[in-house]
Design a protein around this motif. Sequence first.
Motif, short mmCIF file in Angstrom:
data_model
loop_
_atom_site.label_atom_id
_atom_site.label_comp_id
_atom_site.label_asym_id
_atom_site.label_seq_id
_atom_site.Cartn_x
_atom_site.Cartn_y
_atom_site.Cartn_z
N SER A 25 43.87 38.02 46.97
CA SER A 25 44.20 38.24 45.55
C SER A 25 45.71 38.29 45.38
O SER A 25 46.27 37.71 44.43
N SER A 75 47.20 34.98 45.53
CA SER A 75 46.96 34.17 44.32
C SER A 75 48.07 34.38 43.28
O SER A 75 48.27 33.53 42.41
N GLY A 133 38.38 31.61 44.70
CA GLY A 133 38.63 33.06 44.74
C GLY A 133 37.44 33.83 44.17
O GLY A 133 36.99 34.82 44.74
N TRP A 176 40.81 41.03 41.60
CA TRP A 176 41.20 39.60 41.58
C TRP A 176 41.88 39.26 40.25
O TRP A 176 42.95 38.65 40.22
N ILE A 187 41.79 27.12 44.24
CA ILE A 187 42.01 28.57 44.35
C ILE A 187 41.18 29.39 43.37
O ILE A 187 40.58 30.40 43.75
N SER A 188 41.11 28.96 42.11
CA SER A 188 40.53 29.86 41.12
C SER A 188 39.01 30.00 41.28
O SER A 188 38.52 31.12 41.48
N PHE A 203 43.02 27.97 49.81
CA PHE A 203 44.13 28.67 49.14
C PHE A 203 45.46 28.04 49.58
O PHE A 203 46.36 27.85 48.77
#
Length: 467
Positions: free
Chosen positions: A247, A250, A371, A391, A367-368, A319
């Motif tokens: 997280s 990110s 995640g 997150w 990634i989104s 990622f």
Amino acid sequence: MNQPSSTLLGHPKGLFLLFGTEMWERFSYYGMRAILVLYLVSTVESGGFGWSNADALSLYGTFTMAVYLTPVLGGWIADNILGQRKSIIIGGLLMAAGHFTLGTPQEWLGDGAESAFYIGLTLLCCGNGLFKPNISTLVGDLYEEGDTRRDGAFTIFYMGINIGAFIAPLVIGYVGEKIDWQLGFVFAGVGMLISVAMQLAMAKRYLGDIGVNPSAHGMSTGTGVSAKDRPLTQVERDRVKVIVIMSVISIVFWVGYEQAGGLLNIYAKDFTDRDILGWEMPASWLQAVSALFVVAFAPIFAGLWTKLGDKQPSSPKKFAYSLLLVGVGFLFMVAATMEQGGDLNVKVSVLYLIITYLFLVFGELCISPIGLSLVSKIAPIKFLSLLMGVWFACSAIANKVAGLVGSMIGEGAEQINNAFSIFAGLAVSGFIAGGLVFFMADKLVEWMHGAEDRATVEHSELDQDPV
Ligand code: GLN
């Protein structure tokens, strides 16, 4: 757990209900967001508040941060008190109330108009806190641990998010700007009500009883101790560590990505040639490009992950790719500023921005949804929605930092040099962070304790004694 088994396109039908629910919620959220700043700065005679740009943008930054901080609380409430399903309904109704509060004509409110505006925004923050993390964890609940369809499922869900995000500025932006601000917010409220109505009408049929009970209460450990009361095992602690680290990573991605609404938007307005056969395209139209790219490419990424099955890269590797892609994307903006050569009057081709957005979206798709999928896959059940909130809280921090970074462009002659430095800085941070994550990936996968071993999860490990 009673989970309906019928499928559509290889996924549980419930996925498509969640897709529709989230599409309408995002339609309302992004529609409201598209007109918020414009409404604030619009003059009192044109129905706005007549704020300065700086005040409006500052409120916007604080609001977009707050809206993603509340999911931590909303996740905890779902885990411990309400369960995800009730949280979504209550959250949705709070958000609808927020939109309708913003949509109440100022003449009805008189002196209370500004207070009502803040109440509306507060309702939106509280509602999003209850809605956003919990709709996301519900998607994950449709899949067993080790199911290789999970990343693909979140990517399909993400497509729903972006269909809503794409249509919203076109519809609500138009209604708000051309007809009436309040009517725009009312449209957003109606979109939110459609989302809630879909849940109320179809959730029982397509979701069975998933998300009905708070997750921390529902789990039995087989020892007579409820999951709520027993301490985390070492495996679970390691997995929480992975979620927190990923997280935080990110944030680097979102700081770059969120330049779209700020710095890249300004760059589009002031330094980009938007002439199409003698007609100048509005700069704000470029805001729809990313969502459109997500809708176009999400099925390809979802198909790719599903096709690769157990050969797909691990989440940390995805990622790493996403950060490297941000780096590549901003290189095109570096090239754009170099072409300007410090001259404020040179306007560059719109293709620079479009190619940058394309790479940012490729990164976003690595990634989104990944995640979201990761959290739903490895979070200890009693902290599931809370960790989903964590997150989103990292997105909150990134939104604020992105605004600060973007505002370094400043004013006047130095703008191009400043933009060059910002873009170069974002490219370099993408490459450095991407490289670091690449090297950390194996360790992170190890801390996941088999969660990504694709259907060969070592259940004995999961059941080990608490430490
Ligand atoms: N665009 C996504 C959404 O609206 C991502 C949000 C985020 O995590 N920052 O859901």
